[in-house]
Design a protein around this motif. Structure first.
Motif, short mmCIF file in Angstrom:
data_model
loop_
_atom_site.label_atom_id
_atom_site.label_comp_id
_atom_site.label_asym_id
_atom_site.label_seq_id
_atom_site.Cartn_x
_atom_site.Cartn_y
_atom_site.Cartn_z
N VAL A 189 1.08 -1.13 0.36
CA VAL A 189 0.11 0.00 -0.45
C VAL A 189 0.76 1.30 -0.03
O VAL A 189 1.03 2.33 -0.86
CB VAL A 189 -0.90 -0.10 1.15
N PRO A 190 1.87 1.62 0.86
CA PRO A 190 2.98 2.22 0.59
C PRO A 190 3.68 2.78 -0.78
O PRO A 190 3.72 4.25 -1.48
CB PRO A 190 3.58 2.45 1.91
N GLU A 191 4.38 1.75 -1.16
CA GLU A 191 4.64 1.66 -2.77
C GLU A 191 3.83 2.23 -3.26
O GLU A 191 3.96 3.16 -4.26
CB GLU A 191 4.88 0.48 -3.11
N PHE A 192 1.87 1.96 -3.76
CA PHE A 192 1.23 3.05 -4.69
C PHE A 192 0.60 3.88 -4.32
O PHE A 192 0.49 4.38 -5.77
CB PHE A 192 -0.14 1.48 -3.89
N CYS A 193 0.38 4.51 -3.05
CA CYS A 193 1.28 5.50 -3.13
C CYS A 193 1.82 6.04 -3.15
O CYS A 193 0.91 7.69 -3.52
CB CYS A 193 0.21 5.45 -1.03
N ALA A 194 2.99 5.67 -3.21
CA ALA A 194 4.02 7.17 -3.44
C ALA A 194 3.39 7.20 -4.99
O ALA A 194 4.51 8.17 -6.17
CB ALA A 194 5.21 5.79 -3.43
N ARG A 195 3.34 5.54 -5.54
CA ARG A 195 3.90 5.99 -7.32
C ARG A 195 2.77 6.26 -7.67
O ARG A 195 2.40 7.47 -8.70
CB ARG A 195 3.44 4.17 -7.45
N HIS A 196 1.49 6.30 -7.12
CA HIS A 196 0.39 7.23 -7.79
C HIS A 196 0.40 8.93 -6.70
O HIS A 196 -0.65 9.67 -7.39
CB HIS A 196 -1.25 6.40 -6.88
N ARG A 197 1.21 8.98 -5.90
CA ARG A 197 1.23 10.62 -5.25
C ARG A 197 -0.25 10.84 -4.12
O ARG A 197 -0.19 11.99 -4.88
CB ARG A 197 1.27 11.40 -6.79
#
Length: 61
Positions: free
Chosen positions: A20-28
């Motif tokens: 989830v943190p990686e997804f949020c970083a990738r999608h800003r």
């Protein structure tokens, strides 16, 4: 041009598991949205779950 089998394309995208943190970083996505998604799904979720449940402020202003 590349031909893609329909039965394989949807299942691969829908079942890919993201941090989830990686997804949020990738999608800003902001920290509040990241915290909300972690409460909903825990530390990992499928791409389809995350895409359908994320909210984002409009960028027009």
């Amino acid at each position: 041009m590349q031909q893609v089998e329909l039965e394989g394309a949807d299942s691969i995208m829908a079942t890919r598991v993201w941090s989830v943190p990686e997804f949020c970083a990738r999608h800003r996505l902001d920290n509040n949205e990241e915290a909300r998604l972690i409460v909903l799904f825990g530390p990992f979720a499928t791409a389809a779950e995350l895409m359908h449940n994320m909210t984002r402020a409009p960028k027009f202003r």
